[in-house]
Design an enzyme around this catalytic site. Structure first.
Site, PDB file in Angstrom:
ATOM      1  N   TYR A 185      34.984  40.640  50.305  1.00 32.65           N
ATOM      2  CA  TYR A 185      35.439  41.260  51.545  1.00 32.65           C
ATOM      3  C   TYR A 185      34.263  41.490  52.492  1.00 32.65           C
ATOM      4  O   TYR A 185      33.523  42.469  52.381  1.00 32.65           O
ATOM      5  CB  TYR A 185      36.144  42.585  51.257  1.00 32.65           C
ATOM      6  CG  TYR A 185      37.339  42.483  50.332  1.00 32.65           C
ATOM      7  CD1 TYR A 185      38.028  41.279  50.162  1.00 32.65           C
ATOM      8  CD2 TYR A 185      37.786  43.589  49.623  1.00 32.65           C
ATOM      9  CE1 TYR A 185      39.118  41.187  49.303  1.00 32.65           C
ATOM     10  CE2 TYR A 185      38.884  43.504  48.774  1.00 32.65           C
ATOM     11  CZ  TYR A 185      39.529  42.304  48.609  1.00 32.65           C
ATOM     12  OH  TYR A 185      40.609  42.208  47.767  1.00 32.65           O
ATOM     13  N   HIS A 213      38.678  38.363  39.998  1.00 33.35           N
ATOM     14  CA  HIS A 213      39.287  38.108  41.292  1.00 33.35           C
ATOM     15  C   HIS A 213      39.758  36.659  41.436  1.00 33.35           C
ATOM     16  O   HIS A 213      38.991  35.715  41.219  1.00 33.35           O
ATOM     17  CB  HIS A 213      38.254  38.408  42.384  1.00 33.35           C
ATOM     18  CG  HIS A 213      38.831  38.704  43.727  1.00 33.35           C
ATOM     19  ND1 HIS A 213      38.068  38.898  44.854  1.00 33.35           N
ATOM     20  CD2 HIS A 213      40.118  38.843  44.140  1.00 33.35           C
ATOM     21  CE1 HIS A 213      38.837  39.162  45.888  1.00 33.35           C
ATOM     22  NE2 HIS A 213      40.093  39.113  45.474  1.00 33.35           N
TER      23      HIS A 213
END
Length: 348
Positions: free
Chosen positions: A62, A150
């Protein structure tokens, strides 16, 4: 933010981790799609804690470290003596590498105005260890409450999925086990958008919970008949992320580009969302309120995680979570086939 049924949150298995009913997804604080100023990011985090969103989820991906750095700066400003310090989760599976000057762009991988780094998939033992240590540095912590692997999954990686899965099973998972044994991680799971890879993980990996984005929402209940029963048998919790399905359940549906699953929404999905919105209008229920409250009604879901980019958005969410929604509203959604008839609803 107070949920009438889960004020104190739920414990995840025997990990000792207690997850509050609503959580802040910090992807927008990594400049997802648009730049967010540092002071706006800090105000968002402060508003989230003030509203009771006492769980913050972030990831190296992110903003290529920006989200984690902002979360870490905020947490360090709270001080170690802060009572009720928030639960924090981050992710492994990507490492950050420097980019060449020629690779610079205003927006890369969906993030704007980012550091000169790029994410590279690495699910190996060394990659997971490196990712974890770098996350700890950015977050200003020695330990992290929850770590998710992830974006594993065939839909994400295509023909590279088998390689990444094998690398994680033979390498990265051993790193996770070592970190848990050292007490540096309390709970572990997958942070993904795909149901199938979660079902495989239940068989092949030792997981405590899943962060599943976009697959159990007011618009889509894919895991009901398969994944959720399997999780119940294994005692594995679910964090339902992406309750707005990339925005389609957060807007008016009347104008502009409508997004679903990180892309422009197909016509049939838009029609489905508009049919739900019509029922919302009939009962004077804000569509985002129904979207936030619906997933938490399922007993396997311990928390609903949504991303917010401003204090104003957090305050709106607080109102939506505490909106009274009549039982007749949920009954009509079920009777008209707009939600799965077997899906639990908040008034049950």
């Amino acid at each position: 933010m107070v949920n009438r049924n889960l004020i104190l949150g739920q414990q995840v298995g025997n990990t000792g981790v207690v997850v509050p009913p609503y959580a802040l997804g910090a992807a927008p604080l990594g400049n997802l799609y648009q730049a967010v100023a540092d002071d706006v990011a800090e105000a968002t985090l402060r508003a989230a804690l003030g509203a009771g969103l006492n769980y913050i989820d972030t990831a190296p991906h992110y903003g290529f470290g920006l989200s984690e750095s902002r979360v870490g700066h905020f947490l360090q400003g709270l001080g170690a003596e802060t009572v009720g310090a928030p639960l924090v989760s981050t992710k492994v599976g990507r490492v950050l590498e420097p980019i060449a000057p020629s690779e610079r762009a205003d927006v890369r991988f969906g993030f704007a105005d980012t550091p000169d780094l790029k994410p590279v998939f690495d699910y190996s033992y060394s990659g997971v260890m490196r990712s974890f240590e770098e996350s700890c540095r950015r977050l200003g912590r020695e330990n992290i409450d929850i770590v998710f692997a992830h974006d594993l999954g065939e839909l994400t990686h295509g023909d590279q999925h088998k390689v990444h899965w094998q690398n994680f099973c033979s390498g990265g998972m051993h790193a996770i086990q070592a970190l848990k044994a050292e007490g540096r991680i309390k709970a572990f799971g997958l942070g993904v958008n795909e149901v199938e890879v979660c079902q495989r993980a239940l068989v092949e990996l030792d997981v405590d919970l899943f962060l599943l984005a976009g697959r159990y929402t007011l618009l889509e209940q894919t895991p009901l008949q398969t994944l959720f029963p399997a999780c119940q048998r294994r005692g594995v919790a679910v964090v339902a992320a992406g309750p707005f399905n990339s925005g389609i359940l957060a807007g008016t549906l009347d104008y502009g580009q409508i997004y679903y699953n990180y892309a422009p929404a197909p016509d049939d999905v838009v029609r489905h969302a508009r049919a739900i919105k019509a029922v919302c209008d009939e009962y004077a229920v804000p569509l985002p309120a129904a979207a936030l409250q619906f997933p938490l009604a399922h007993p396997q879901v311990v928390s609903v995680l949504a991303g917010f980019a401003s204090a104003e958005q957090v305050n709106s969410a607080k109102r939506w979570v505490n909106t009274d929604i009549p039982q007749e509203f949920w009954r009509q959604l079920r009777n008209t086939g707009l939600i799965d008839p077997s899906a639990p609803t908040p008034t049950e």
